[in-house]
Design a protein around this motif. Structure first.
Motif, short mmCIF file in Angstrom:
data_model
loop_
_atom_site.label_atom_id
_atom_site.label_comp_id
_atom_site.label_asym_id
_atom_site.label_seq_id
_atom_site.Cartn_x
_atom_site.Cartn_y
_atom_site.Cartn_z
N HIS A 1 0.74 -1.26 -0.19
CA HIS A 1 0.23 0.46 -0.11
C HIS A 1 0.70 0.97 -0.01
CE1 HIS A 1 -3.72 -2.16 0.73
NE2 HIS A 1 -3.29 -2.71 1.76
N ALA A 2 2.05 1.11 0.27
CA ALA A 2 3.13 2.33 0.31
C ALA A 2 4.08 2.37 -0.10
CB ALA A 2 3.40 2.46 1.89
N SER A 3 4.40 1.29 -0.95
CA SER A 3 5.21 1.40 -2.34
C SER A 3 5.78 2.46 -2.31
CB SER A 3 5.24 0.48 -2.93
OG SER A 3 4.45 0.36 -4.05
N HIS A 4 5.09 3.49 -3.15
CA HIS A 4 5.34 4.67 -4.15
C HIS A 4 5.47 5.61 -2.90
CE1 HIS A 4 1.45 5.35 -2.05
NE2 HIS A 4 1.25 6.22 -2.53
N ILE A 5 5.87 5.87 -1.85
CA ILE A 5 5.79 6.96 -0.68
C ILE A 5 6.94 6.73 -0.12
CG2 ILE A 5 3.79 7.72 -0.56
CD1 ILE A 5 3.98 6.81 2.50
N GLU A 6 7.61 7.37 0.98
CA GLU A 6 8.99 6.92 1.89
C GLU A 6 8.15 6.90 3.99
OE1 GLU A 6 13.38 8.60 3.75
OE2 GLU A 6 12.07 10.01 2.37
N ILE A 7 8.28 5.44 3.78
CA ILE A 7 8.11 5.54 5.08
C ILE A 7 9.35 6.32 6.30
CG2 ILE A 7 6.75 3.66 7.11
CD1 ILE A 7 5.27 4.35 4.89
N LEU A 8 8.64 6.18 7.32
CA LEU A 8 10.14 6.58 8.62
C LEU A 8 9.54 5.66 9.52
CD1 LEU A 8 9.70 9.74 6.21
CD2 LEU A 8 11.92 9.49 7.62
N GLU A 9 10.23 4.59 9.72
CA GLU A 9 10.13 4.46 10.98
C GLU A 9 9.93 4.35 12.55
OE1 GLU A 9 10.71 0.17 9.91
OE2 GLU A 9 10.08 0.07 8.20
N GLN A 10 9.94 4.49 13.07
CA GLN A 10 10.10 5.18 14.40
C GLN A 10 10.19 3.85 15.73
OE1 GLN A 10 13.00 7.26 15.96
NE2 GLN A 10 12.74 5.84 17.30
N GLU A 11 10.32 3.28 16.46
CA GLU A 11 10.46 2.26 17.81
C GLU A 11 10.62 3.70 18.75
OE1 GLU A 11 12.16 -0.73 21.09
OE2 GLU A 11 13.51 -0.04 18.84
N GLY A 12 9.04 3.78 19.67
CA GLY A 12 8.41 4.04 20.57
C GLY A 12 9.18 3.53 21.96
N ARG A 13 10.27 2.95 21.81
CA ARG A 13 10.89 2.53 23.25
C ARG A 13 10.96 3.22 24.24
NH1 ARG A 13 14.54 -1.48 23.43
NH2 ARG A 13 15.32 -2.13 25.12
N GLY A 14 10.01 2.23 25.43
CA GLY A 14 9.61 3.10 26.68
C GLY A 14 7.98 3.54 26.94
N LEU A 15 7.60 4.01 25.96
CA LEU A 15 6.60 4.64 26.07
C LEU A 15 5.09 3.67 26.49
CD1 LEU A 15 5.77 6.29 22.66
CD2 LEU A 15 6.65 7.64 24.54
N VAL A 16 5.25 2.10 25.98
CA VAL A 16 4.35 1.17 26.25
C VAL A 16 4.06 1.12 28.52
CG1 VAL A 16 3.31 -0.76 26.00
CG2 VAL A 16 3.22 0.16 24.99
N GLU A 17 5.33 0.90 28.46
CA GLU A 17 5.76 1.21 30.07
C GLU A 17 5.01 1.94 30.51
OE1 GLU A 17 9.66 -1.22 28.01
OE2 GLU A 17 7.69 -0.21 27.38
N LEU A 18 5.08 3.36 30.00
CA LEU A 18 5.01 4.59 31.04
C LEU A 18 3.80 4.61 30.87
CD1 LEU A 18 7.35 7.64 29.20
CD2 LEU A 18 7.27 6.54 31.86
N ILE A 19 3.43 4.59 29.93
CA ILE A 19 1.30 5.01 30.24
C ILE A 19 0.92 3.65 30.94
CG2 ILE A 19 -0.39 3.59 28.34
CD1 ILE A 19 0.73 5.09 26.37
N GLU A 20 1.24 2.47 31.54
CA GLU A 20 1.04 1.49 31.88
C GLU A 20 0.89 1.44 33.30
OE1 GLU A 20 -0.31 -1.34 31.51
OE2 GLU A 20 -1.14 -1.12 29.00
N GLN A 21 2.26 2.94 33.39
CA GLN A 21 2.91 3.35 34.99
C GLN A 21 1.96 4.39 35.35
OE1 GLN A 21 6.90 4.31 34.69
NE2 GLN A 21 7.21 2.08 34.26
N GLY A 22 0.79 4.99 34.50
CA GLY A 22 -0.08 5.50 34.66
C GLY A 22 0.60 7.32 34.59
N LYS A 23 1.58 7.31 32.97
CA LYS A 23 2.46 8.15 32.77
C LYS A 23 2.17 8.78 31.43
CE LYS A 23 6.23 7.63 36.84
NZ LYS A 23 7.71 7.15 36.81
N ALA A 24 1.48 8.79 30.90
CA ALA A 24 1.14 8.94 29.63
C ALA A 24 1.35 10.54 29.56
CB ALA A 24 -0.62 8.29 29.01
#
Length: 262
Positions: free
Chosen positions: A132-155
């Protein structure tokens, strides 16, 4: 008509964003939500571990009588949904990053994807991007640490804001005009994301599309609920059920929250 509940599972409270869309689009349906917060984040685990957890969650929901299961976790979907569909008799609804609408709507030809490592490294993510996106550039970014902060109530904490700023910087420098949220936890960060993103950059998540697909599949299989006076929504967490209460503040109806030793 089928009054059994819709089952939903996620590696914590992230799937509450999906649940809210489902409740909005299917107001007659009962739901049963399993938050496997004890094992969050799934994105840091091996494919085998993710599959085993997904099987365990599925069998628990089936034992509770669920008629359909929403895998409200991008990482679990990309690593386990084919197996679940092949081995269990109920319909499954999966979650994947909404790359297609972002690619179709992009004027700059550059789209950012913020997701977990488990999603970004999966075959499903790469096949979706290729198809679906072969014609565009996909910039991937791992959100390391974000899930843990949300699960700690620190969203919405300062620590979370600093991480978001760090993760957005290279995508903004590249000129993205869409940001795809590739984890169901990340819609809880939208207030902070809006503070950091310039006007004109569109944030896309998959919640509404998942709710529409859930309705279509229930209708197709004759599983829609009959009309009733009140719906029941049960939530179980094996770690922090108080956090569920926080994310469900203001929700009306018969909302039941419990701890589960699971």
């Amino acid at each position: 008509m089928d009054n059994r509940p819709i089952g939903i599972f996620d590696s914590g409270v992230g799937g509450i964003s999906i649940w809210k869309e489902i409740r909005s689009k299917l107001p007659l349906e009962d739901t049963l939500y399993l938050a496997d917060s004890r094992n969050a984040p799934y994105g840091e685990k091996t494919s085998r571990e993710i599959l085993d957890l997904s099987v365990k969650n599925t069998e628990w929901l089936l034992n509770k009588g669920c008629k359909l299961i929403v895998v409200a976790c991008n990482t679990a979907t990309t690593n386990a949904i084919d197996h679940l569909r092949a081995h269990y008799p109920v319909p499954f609804i999966g979650i994947e990053p909404a790359i297609k609408p972002a690619a179709l709507g992009s004027a700059t030809g550059k789209v950012g994807v913020l997701a977990t490592r488990g999603t970004l490294s999966s075959k499903l993510f790469h096949s979706t991007s290729r198809n679906h996106a072969s014609h565009i550039e996909i910039l991937e970014q791992e959100g390391r640490g974000l899930v843990e902060l949300i699960e700690q109530g620190k969203a919405l904490s300062g620590e979370t804001k600093n991480l978001i700023r760090k993760y957005l910087q290279p995508m903004l420098a590249a000129g993205i005009d869409h940001l795809v949220l590739g984890c169901t936890h990340y819609p809880h960060l939208i207030p902070l994301l809006k503070e950091e993103l310039p006007e004109g950059i569109r944030i896309i998540d998959c919640g509404e599309a998942v709710a529409r697909q859930t309705f279509r599949i229930l209708e197709k299989h004759g599983l829609l609920s009959a009309e009733k006076e009140e719906t029941t929504h049960q939530f179980y967490s094996n770690a922090n059920h108080e956090l569920l209460s926080h994310f469900l503040q203001g929700e009306s109806g018969d909302i039941r929250i419990a701890y589960l030793d699971f």
